[in-house]
Design an enzyme around this catalytic site. Structure first.
Site, PDB file in Angstrom:
ATOM      1  N   HIS A  39      45.869  55.445  18.972  1.00  0.00           N
ATOM      2  CA  HIS A  39      46.416  56.582  18.234  1.00  0.00           C
ATOM      3  C   HIS A  39      47.884  56.248  17.929  1.00  0.00           C
ATOM      4  CE1 HIS A  39      45.591  61.078  17.370  1.00  0.00           C
ATOM      5  NE2 HIS A  39      46.766  60.803  16.835  1.00  0.00           N
ATOM      6  N   GLU A  76      42.658  57.713  12.537  1.00  0.00           N
ATOM      7  CA  GLU A  76      43.248  57.755  11.194  1.00  0.00           C
ATOM      8  C   GLU A  76      43.939  56.447  10.811  1.00  0.00           C
ATOM      9  OE1 GLU A  76      45.651  61.190  10.417  1.00  0.00           O
ATOM     10  OE2 GLU A  76      44.115  62.597  11.097  1.00  0.00           O
ATOM     11  N   GLU A  97      39.540  66.517  14.968  1.00  0.00           N
ATOM     12  CA  GLU A  97      40.784  67.296  14.880  1.00  0.00           C
ATOM     13  C   GLU A  97      40.648  68.346  13.792  1.00  0.00           C
ATOM     14  OE1 GLU A  97      44.458  65.123  14.234  1.00  0.00           O
ATOM     15  OE2 GLU A  97      43.850  63.573  15.662  1.00  0.00           O
ATOM     16  N   TYR A 105      42.398  68.967   7.821  1.00  0.00           N
ATOM     17  CA  TYR A 105      43.414  70.028   7.858  1.00  0.00           C
ATOM     18  C   TYR A 105      43.527  70.787   6.542  1.00  0.00           C
ATOM     19  CZ  TYR A 105      44.908  68.067  12.283  1.00  0.00           C
ATOM     20  OH  TYR A 105      44.931  67.648  13.590  1.00  0.00           O
ATOM     21  N   ASN A 159      38.785  64.109  10.934  1.00  0.00           N
ATOM     22  CA  ASN A 159      39.919  65.029  11.089  1.00  0.00           C
ATOM     23  C   ASN A 159      40.132  65.734   9.758  1.00  0.00           C
ATOM     24  OD1 ASN A 159      40.223  63.869  13.591  1.00  0.00           O
ATOM     25  ND2 ASN A 159      42.139  62.821  13.128  1.00  0.00           N
ATOM     26  N   ARG A 211      39.380  65.160  24.107  1.00  0.00           N
ATOM     27  CA  ARG A 211      39.736  63.925  23.396  1.00  0.00           C
ATOM     28  C   ARG A 211      41.210  63.625  23.648  1.00  0.00           C
ATOM     29  NH1 ARG A 211      41.556  62.930  17.387  1.00  0.00           N
ATOM     30  NH2 ARG A 211      41.544  60.669  17.437  1.00  0.00           N
TER      31      ARG A 211
HETATM   32  C1  FCB Z   1      46.793  63.976  12.450  1.00  0.00           C
HETATM   33  C2  FCB Z   1      47.089  63.142  13.681  1.00  0.00           C
HETATM   34  C3  FCB Z   1      47.466  63.939  14.900  1.00  0.00           C
HETATM   35  C4  FCB Z   1      48.325  65.136  14.554  1.00  0.00           C
HETATM   36  C5  FCB Z   1      47.726  65.939  13.432  1.00  0.00           C
HETATM   37  C6  FCB Z   1      48.496  67.177  13.046  1.00  0.00           C
HETATM   38  O1  FCB Z   1      47.057  63.218  11.325  1.00  0.00           O
HETATM   39  O2  FCB Z   1      45.987  62.352  14.002  1.00  0.00           O
HETATM   40  O3  FCB Z   1      48.082  63.080  15.815  1.00  0.00           O
HETATM   41  O4  FCB Z   1      49.609  64.744  14.315  1.00  0.00           O
HETATM   42  O5  FCB Z   1      47.569  65.126  12.301  1.00  0.00           O
END
Ligand code: FCB
Length: 484
Positions: free
Chosen positions: A136, A181, A378, A310, A308, A92
């Protein structure tokens, strides 16, 4: 039970054993144009809002810019070789709009298209499928000068750019992601000003959110017209944890859910604007930017949704400043965000909570019955990597993060969520937006003085996991994993 994997990291084995992924489940790695390409003034590329933002004093840590970044523009062959050796199914990456249309409109820049042509051909020759993100965050500066995402014209220009790119690359790129995002593009960019273009607005940010959605809808239409391909969008739904179960905190979670989640998922997947928007935005949401027919456009069927993930966010009620639409004050929803402090944190300060990933996926699945198949576009962690005396990066914390999040993902798949793939963020250490080069997310280290690439332990761990198509804990790569 405590076991150790091929990198020596010790962990509790997941209760259900060593998860396997369904046949055909795709593993990949992700990057984005401004974060890796560099070559900011090469090949006819025009300036983007990030070039401008980085040049404003105090905006980006260390005064960093993406001028050189990882110099992927010149080193893409080496990077594709890293992907090939890693054994990923998919890569990607994102296409820089200002390379294709330096001022955001008008004829295509041949040199810009030629770069992505070369990249895509290199990927296909390496047996890696390209999955391209069209936006992006690197908006051509010329479009920002005309209002950026605050104005509908930008959505229309986005559709034209999409058609140009699809026409040239659509014969080889079969998976397209319209936006990455949009939450960050709209709210971090136009409401809190910590991303380009650095605006702090109320109604302007809500208009930006809406026009990003309209741009998505128009781009879907352009991609469908261009031919046979899979089309989706990448969102970053957040798992929001109430600080307490008080009525005030739960109401704050509802408003935060509107801001982070419903504003995107409701129009795209449920054909409606968010239920609690009046309570969340108050008079800022004057709706002046909406037109009849927008919901149908935004809600056109998709082949997949990119997620995505985290970390989860803790939400508490906070004093609520009454917004003043006349002064276009910044969005304030009366919610304070913080991080859980009873777990490990990455160098972003983010709490590591893999089970929140499973919960998020189950929740989305239950809440949106029309959700198409998911790709995790992500997931990864920034860690305090160092090069050890043996010349290697032993990033055991990143390996543990990836392993535990893949186990959490496998858990959601086992519970019935239709997830088709997982892309690690990121292939390379890169420009982490307002944090500059301080945060390292790569499974490959980049030495920013020499631009040399050095695969970390996590790269080898991921390579091994992809080969096995399952998580393992004890056996070295050469053994028969099926006997685990
Ligand atoms: C996300 C973004 C990516 C990167 C990660 C850590 O929000 O899409 O570009 O910065 O966080």
């Amino acid at each position: 039970m405590s076991t150790s994997d091929s990198t020596g990291a010790t962990t509790a084995a997941p209760a259900a054993g060593f998860p396997e992924f369904p046949p055909g489940f795709a593993f990949g790695a992700a990057t984005a144009s401004y974060q890796i390409e560099g070559a900011h003034d090469v090949g006819g590329r025009g300036p983007s809002i990030w070039d401008t933002y980085c040049r404003q004093p105090g905006k980006v840590a260390g005064g960093a810019t993406g001028d050189v970044a990882c110099d992927h523009y010149h080193r893409y062959r080496e990077d594709v070789a890293l992907l090939r050796d890693l054994g990923v199914d998919d890569y990607r990456f994102s296409i820089a709009w200002p390379r294709i249309q330096p001022t955001g409109s008008g004829p295509a820049n041949a040199e810009g298209l030629a770069f992505y042509d070369r990249l895509v051909d290199e990927l296909l020759a390496a047996g890696v499928r390209p999955a391209a993100t069209l936006y992006h965050w690197d908006l051509p500066q010329a479009l920002e000068d005309r209002g950026g995402w605050r104005v509908r014209e930008t959505a229309e220009r986005f559709a034209e750019y999409t058609a140009i790119v699809a026409d040239r690359l659509g014969d080889r790129i079969k998976r397209w992601i319209t936006l990455n995002e949009p939450f960050c593009a709209a709210f971090v960019g136009y409401a809190i000003g910590r991303h380009a273009p650095g605006a702090k607005e109320g109604t302007g940010a809500l208009a930006a959110a809406h026009h990003l959605l309209v741009g998505h809808g128009l781009a879907v239409r352009a991609l469908r017209a261009a031919g046979d391909c899979e089309v989706g969008v990448t969102l970053n739904p957040d798992r929001l944890l109430p600080a307490t179960d008080s009525a005030a905190d739960l109401a704050a979670v509802r408003r935060a859910d509107t801001l982070h989640n419903a504003v995107w998922f409701d129009p795209i997947f449920a054909g409606r604007y968010p239920e609690h928007e009046a309570e969340t935005w108050g008079p800022l949401a004057d709706g002046s930017y909406r037109r009849d027919g927008d919901l149908a456009l935004i809600g056109a069927p998709l082949d997949f949704v990119g997620v995505n993930y985290y970390r989860p966010i803790t939400i508490a009620a906070a004093p609520h400043r009454e917004p003043d639409p006349a002064a276009r004050t910044a969005v304030d929803i009366g919610a304070a965000e913080s991080w859980r402090d009873d777990v490990r944190h990455t160098t972003m300060g983010w709490p590591v909570v893999p089970e929140a990933f499973t919960e998020l996926l189950l929740d989305l699945d239950a809440r949106y019955p029309n959700l198409p198949p998911l790709y995790i576009t992500e997931n990864g962690s920034a860690e305090a990597d160092t090069v050890a005396a043996d010349g290697q990066v032993h990033d055991a914390d990143r390996v543990a993060y990836l392993r535990d999040h893949l186990a959490a993902l496998a858990e959601a798949v086992r519970a019935g969520v239709d997830v088709r793939g997982y892309y690690v963020w990121s292939l390379l250490d890169n420009f982490e937006w307002a944090f500059g080069y301080d945060k390292r997310f790569g499974i490959v280290r980049v030495d920013y003085d020499t631009l040399e690439r050095l695969p970390k332990d996590s790269y080898r761990w991921y390579q091994d996991m992809i080969r096995a198509h399952r998580l393992r804990h004890e056996r070295p790569a050469a053994t028969d994993h099926r006997q685990d």
